[in-house]
Each structure stands twice: as C-alpha cells, then as structure tokens.
Motif scaffolding. Sequence first.
Motif, mmCIF file in Angstrom:
data_model
loop_
_atom_site.group_PDB
_atom_site.id
_atom_site.type_symbol
_atom_site.label_atom_id
_atom_site.label_comp_id
_atom_site.label_asym_id
_atom_site.label_seq_id
_atom_site.Cartn_x
_atom_site.Cartn_y
_atom_site.Cartn_z
ATOM 1 N N ARG A 44 0.783 -1.158 0.037
ATOM 2 C CA ARG A 44 0.106 -0.075 -0.058
ATOM 3 C C ARG A 44 0.845 1.048 -0.063
ATOM 4 O O ARG A 44 1.746 1.267 0.884
ATOM 5 N N ASN A 45 0.557 2.197 -0.865
ATOM 6 C CA ASN A 45 1.685 3.146 -1.294
ATOM 7 C C ASN A 45 2.897 2.934 -1.216
ATOM 8 O O ASN A 45 3.754 3.405 -0.501
ATOM 9 N N ARG A 46 3.093 2.020 -1.997
ATOM 10 C CA ARG A 46 4.540 1.536 -2.277
ATOM 11 C C ARG A 46 5.518 1.007 -0.934
ATOM 12 O O ARG A 46 6.619 0.819 -1.140
ATOM 13 N N GLU A 47 4.657 0.633 -0.084
ATOM 14 C CA GLU A 47 5.247 0.001 1.222
ATOM 15 C C GLU A 47 4.582 -1.279 1.627
ATOM 16 O O GLU A 47 3.319 -1.276 1.573
ATOM 17 N N ILE A 48 5.194 -2.146 2.121
ATOM 18 C CA ILE A 48 4.584 -3.494 2.742
ATOM 19 C C ILE A 48 3.879 -3.016 3.832
ATOM 20 O O ILE A 48 4.258 -2.595 5.100
ATOM 21 N N ALA A 49 2.589 -3.373 3.712
ATOM 22 C CA ALA A 49 1.648 -3.062 4.885
ATOM 23 C C ALA A 49 1.406 -4.356 5.558
ATOM 24 O O ALA A 49 0.968 -4.396 6.770
ATOM 25 N N GLU A 50 1.306 -5.479 4.705
ATOM 26 C CA GLU A 50 0.973 -6.775 5.715
ATOM 27 C C GLU A 50 1.574 -8.059 4.750
ATOM 28 O O GLU A 50 1.498 -7.802 3.513
ATOM 29 N N SER A 51 1.605 -9.157 5.391
ATOM 30 C CA SER A 51 2.015 -10.309 4.785
ATOM 31 C C SER A 51 1.398 -11.498 5.517
ATOM 32 O O SER A 51 1.303 -11.439 6.754
ATOM 33 N N ILE A 52 1.017 -12.612 4.910
ATOM 34 C CA ILE A 52 0.493 -13.779 5.447
ATOM 35 C C ILE A 52 0.963 -14.949 4.702
ATOM 36 O O ILE A 52 1.163 -14.890 3.386
ATOM 37 N N GLU A 53 0.837 -16.003 5.230
ATOM 38 C CA GLU A 53 1.217 -17.449 4.798
ATOM 39 C C GLU A 53 0.039 -18.470 4.892
ATOM 40 O O GLU A 53 -0.469 -18.645 5.996
ATOM 41 N N PHE A 54 -0.595 -18.846 3.832
ATOM 42 C CA PHE A 54 -1.220 -20.069 3.898
ATOM 43 C C PHE A 54 -0.702 -21.329 3.741
ATOM 44 O O PHE A 54 -0.016 -21.655 2.753
ATOM 45 N N LYS A 55 -0.756 -22.023 4.645
ATOM 46 C CA LYS A 55 -0.246 -23.630 4.413
ATOM 47 C C LYS A 55 -1.161 -24.482 3.977
ATOM 48 O O LYS A 55 -2.158 -24.545 4.839
#
Length: 197
Positions: A44-55
Amino acid sequence: MYKELLWIFTQLPDDYIVLDTETTGLPDENGPPDIVTLGLTVVRNREIAESIEFKTRPQKNISEEAQSIHGITNEQAAEFESFDAQWDQVAEYLKDQLIVIHNASFDWPILLDHVARYGLPMPPIQGVFCSQKAAIPWAQAMNLPCSQRGPSLDTLTKVLSAENLREKSSGIHGAEIDSQQTARVVETMRRSGTTSI
C-alpha cells in the motif's frame, strides 16, 4: 545505469498484492504440482503493509528436491488445512488487485489449476505482472545471469542491494518471505527507474 529499461516498474500502481507459492515439485506427466504454502504481501502506497502465509495440505507427495528448497516434509504438510478451506481468505486479498509474481508463468497456472480442481470462484482481478520477465531487458543490459525465465530473485536482491530476507531465515525459501522479497525488489526497481543506479 540503463534506468530507461526499468520504466515498466515505474508504471505499477502504488497498491498491489505480491503472490508466491512453494509446491510439491515441478510440473510433470501428472500435471501441475500442488501448493504447499501460498504467501501474499500487501503493498500500500509503495510500502509493505501486511504479509500472510497459507499452509495448504497437498494431495501429491512433496519431492525430495522441493523439501530441500522449502524445508517442509510430507509429514508436516499432512497437518495443514486443505486449499479449498482457505480459499475465501486468499480470494479476499486478491479481489480487484494487480497481482505481482516473480515467476508468474510458474505460480499463476498452478493457482488457477487449484481453483479449477476444487471448483472455486475466482475473484475479479486487475491483472498479473511478472517481475521476472519485466526485468529481463535491464538484467541482460547489465550482464546479469539470466535463465530463459529472467533474473532470479536472489540475483536482483544482490545487485540492487535490497535487504535479503532469505538470508535471515537460513536461506530457506518460503512463500511469505519470497513474496516480501519480491515486493522489496520491485519497489527498489521502481525507484531505480527514476534515479540513476
């Protein structure tokens, strides 16, 4: 140098989703491999806002080569939730977004195969952008090592002096880490397309 060849990165929207998968192996006579982990990084706005991993629990066995890359065994994967049970959450992230994938010709068909296999609804998206293919002209002009797919994420991380997240995780590939790394590389290439490297 050759910043004009990075122009396409300067045209990316400020908001997008980066997707990466780790799988049971490579496509073979039995079709595409199964997804073991699916990582998403929200920019968002060229910045990492969130990350998630689905196993996700694969239907196919994980090859020894794949296990050596991502470190997930068949025993561990047997405990994961099924892909279809998690799809609504994944789809919510993808909905109406541009999806950036470093090796889109590998990951995207595998994702679509899973969606079709389980009869799941695909949300509308803006499109898919392959950062690996888009980097080929610049990487070749810079004499960087390139496969037919383009420069690897590791090569771009190193030459662009981007923070190496894999290094911090003992070099193991992970879908979430690799999606974060791709976001960092894409944003570095965007900035490099407007300034001299």
